[in-house]
Design an enzyme around this catalytic site. Structure first.
Site, short mmCIF file in Angstrom:
data_model
loop_
_atom_site.label_atom_id
_atom_site.label_comp_id
_atom_site.label_asym_id
_atom_site.label_seq_id
_atom_site.Cartn_x
_atom_site.Cartn_y
_atom_site.Cartn_z
N ARG A 24 7.87 -12.06 9.04
CA ARG A 24 7.68 -13.10 8.03
C ARG A 24 8.79 -13.11 6.98
NH1 ARG A 24 1.86 -10.83 6.63
NH2 ARG A 24 3.17 -8.97 6.83
N CYS B 64 13.18 -5.55 5.79
CA CYS B 64 12.09 -5.05 6.64
C CYS B 64 12.09 -5.83 7.95
CB CYS B 64 10.75 -5.21 5.94
SG CYS B 64 9.36 -4.50 6.89
N CYS C 264 3.80 -5.23 2.56
CA CYS C 264 4.52 -4.55 3.65
C CYS C 264 3.60 -3.56 4.38
CB CYS C 264 5.74 -3.82 3.08
SG CYS C 264 6.73 -3.00 4.36
N ASP D 13 9.62 -6.93 9.40
CA ASP D 13 8.50 -7.89 9.35
C ASP D 13 8.97 -9.30 9.72
OD1 ASP D 13 6.50 -9.78 8.25
OD2 ASP D 13 5.57 -7.95 7.50
N HIS E 129 9.29 -6.26 0.68
CA HIS E 129 8.38 -7.40 0.48
C HIS E 129 6.98 -6.90 0.17
CE1 HIS E 129 6.33 -7.17 4.50
NE2 HIS E 129 7.42 -6.46 4.75
#
Ligand code: CO
Length: 211
Positions: free
Chosen positions: A46, A42, A101, A44, A98
């Site tokens: 993080r 992803c 998400c 993302d 994750h």
């Protein structure tokens, strides 16, 4: 210092630190790219593939998009997959979702995110529809999103297996192994949820002849 200037300044400090510890590091790495893994994760911020797996530059070939989707009309992803499988000869392809998400959560709402996000998120809605019986039975919305995250990873791994790129590599070289993982933002741990290899069952309608 602006945030952008800070990035460039941090980069200088990082490069200097590496060179101080290992003067040949960048020269050596510049001649070498033989990663064993392709990571489809992803976008993302993080979930940095190398940090959470303790790997170094040169070890993981990376593609990231919202909610780690494998879509057969995505020329970007397919080019990365083709290059990783046929040129870099990776032994493992990892699809890593994750928990928490935003893409998964957004797809579970009825909110109109407008063109073009609606178009992307629809693929996740399709995964929900395939598993709606199981998902609708989960009362807690966070637990439901977590389960959809796992089912989505499983679906995307299966999408990889449906490509002729993977099927040809499986037939000719018995690689790569496909792994579906989910990373936990709250504990930093990766949970393996699904995997496939050259011997895995694939619905016959997706199997290509003359590979
Ligand atoms: Co995400």
């Amino acid at each position: 210092m602006t945030p952008i200037e800070k990035l460039l300044s941090e980069n200088k400090a990082w490069a200097a630190g590496i060179t101080a510890a290992d003067p040949e590091y960048f020269e050596r790495l510049s001649h070498l790219q033989t990663p064993e893994f392709l990571w489809i994760g992803c976008s993302d911020s993080r979930v940095p593939a190398d940090r959470i797996t303790g790997t170094q530059p040169g070890e993981i070939f990376v593609h990231r998009n919202i909610a780690n989707l494998v879509i057969h009309t995505d020329v970007n992803l397919l080019s990365v997959l083709d290059f990783a499988v046929n040129h870099l000869k990776v032994r493992h392809v990892i699809v890593c979702g994750h928990y928490g998400c935003g893409g998964i959560k957004a797809a579970m709402t009825n909110h109109d995110y407008k063109y073009v996000l609606n178009m992307w998120l629809r693929n996740i809605k399709d995964v929900y529809r395939l598993h709606s019986r199981e998902l609708d039975a989960i009362p807690d919305s966070e637990a439901r999103a977590d389960r959809l995250t796992e089912l989505n990873v499983k679906e995307q791994v299966t999408h990889l297996a449906k490509t002729s790129i993977i099927q040809r590599a499986w037939k000719q070289e018995q690689r790569p192994k496909l792994h579906g993982w989910v990373y936990g933002l709250k504990d930093g741990l990766i949970k393996p949820v699904f995997n496939m290899d050259a011997n895995s069952h694939l619905d016959p309608i997706y199997q290509y002849d003359d590979l």
